[in-house]
Design a protein around this motif. Structure first.
Motif, short mmCIF file in Angstrom:
data_model
loop_
_atom_site.label_atom_id
_atom_site.label_comp_id
_atom_site.label_asym_id
_atom_site.label_seq_id
_atom_site.Cartn_x
_atom_site.Cartn_y
_atom_site.Cartn_z
N LEU A 128 14.07 9.63 2.48
CA LEU A 128 13.57 8.27 2.41
C LEU A 128 12.20 8.18 3.08
O LEU A 128 12.07 8.38 4.29
N VAL A 129 11.19 7.92 2.28
CA VAL A 129 9.81 7.77 2.80
C VAL A 129 9.16 6.58 2.10
O VAL A 129 9.52 6.24 0.98
N PRO A 130 8.16 5.95 2.76
CA PRO A 130 7.45 4.84 2.09
C PRO A 130 6.74 5.34 0.83
O PRO A 130 6.28 6.49 0.78
N LEU A 131 6.66 4.48 -0.19
CA LEU A 131 5.91 4.84 -1.39
C LEU A 131 4.43 4.87 -1.05
O LEU A 131 3.91 3.93 -0.45
N THR A 132 3.74 5.94 -1.44
CA THR A 132 2.32 6.06 -1.11
C THR A 132 1.42 5.45 -2.17
O THR A 132 0.23 5.29 -1.97
N SER A 133 2.00 5.12 -3.33
CA SER A 133 1.24 4.43 -4.36
C SER A 133 2.15 3.38 -4.99
O SER A 133 3.37 3.47 -4.89
N PRO A 134 1.57 2.38 -5.66
CA PRO A 134 2.41 1.32 -6.25
C PRO A 134 3.41 1.89 -7.24
O PRO A 134 3.10 2.84 -7.97
N PRO A 135 4.63 1.34 -7.28
CA PRO A 135 5.63 1.83 -8.23
C PRO A 135 5.15 1.64 -9.68
O PRO A 135 4.50 0.63 -9.99
N ALA A 136 5.51 2.58 -10.53
CA ALA A 136 5.03 2.55 -11.91
C ALA A 136 5.89 1.65 -12.80
O ALA A 136 5.44 1.18 -13.84
N THR A 137 7.14 1.43 -12.39
CA THR A 137 8.06 0.62 -13.20
C THR A 137 8.87 -0.30 -12.29
O THR A 137 9.01 -0.04 -11.09
N GLU A 138 9.45 -1.35 -12.89
CA GLU A 138 10.36 -2.22 -12.13
C GLU A 138 11.55 -1.42 -11.61
O GLU A 138 12.03 -1.66 -10.51
#
Length: 228
Positions: A4-14
């Motif tokens: 579990l790590v923070p997303l480093t870029s915006p998610p690509a899908t809902e």
């Protein structure tokens, strides 16, 4: 299972966004802050937006303070909502700042409120003040769009409040106006004034106002999805 790590870029899908939000559910704010390397404030008095910032970090939100949705590419807005032990909202939910001038011809369909509420990722957070901030846990997320009845309620309130603004009655609006959405002052201090229209069509200075969802609206929304 991936760590579990923070997303480093915006998610690509809902689906990716919802999956990450589901993974952080159950963790305490302290645990998430430590894993993300964010200092934890003593309380939220001076850091009211800290929980939102923490969740934005974990979910890869892109907007920051820009006037677009938090996940602009997906058209999704992030809303954290403090709840009590029964799952009921503890406070109203800020939507956006209200425009007090230049509103001629603006419709509900074109409004910033509708744009912000078109698709929302709700993340409930334990909000009981007896629980230390670091120990408050994140709840299960909900990806929501207004149904027909909710859209009707929101548009009706928006139209009533905007009519009062346009007709120079902004200073007569109270938090009691509106069935599910209210308009109330939003300013760091009483010196932060903005332009508006007075009762005789003259320019006046008044406190900035914000649109807020009332607890009856968000409470019913959460109850329908989590306790149905």
């Amino acid at each position: 299972m991936l760590p579990l790590v923070p997303l480093t870029s915006p998610p690509a899908t809902e689906a990716q966004l919802l999956h990450q939000a589901q993974r952080v559910a159950g963790y305490s704010l302290g645990e998430l802050a430590a894993m993300a390397g964010l200092p934890i404030p003593k309380d939220l008095k001076r850091d009211k937006g800290w929980i939102g910032v923490l969740l934005e970090r974990w979910l890869g939100a892109s907007a920051g303070s820009k006037p677009e949705q938090d996940f602009a590419a997906l058209g999704v807005e992030l809303k954290t909502i403090p709840i009590d032990s029964q799952g009921r909202p503890l406070e109203t939910t800020f939507v956006c700042v209200a425009p007090l001038t230049g509103n001629t011809g603006v419709t509900w369909e074109m409004s910033h409120v509708r744009h912000k509420l078109k698709r929302v990722l709700w993340v409930p957070i334990e909000g009981d003040r007896a629980i230390p901030l670091a120990d408050r846990r994140v709840g299960a997320p909900l990806l929501w769009s207004p149904n027909e009845e909710e859209e009707r309620q929101l548009s009706q309130d928006w139209e009533e409040l905007m009519d009062m603004i346009v007709l120079g009655k902004v200073e007569r609006i109270t938090a009691r106006h509106g069935e599910v959405m209210q308009l109330r002052p939003k300013a760091a201090n009483s010196k932060a004034l903005t332009e508006a229209i007075g009762a005789h069509g003259e320019p006046i200075l008044t406190l900035p106002r914000g649109f807020y969802l009332k607890k009856n609206f968000t409470g019913a929304l959460l109850a329908r999805h989590f306790f149905a």
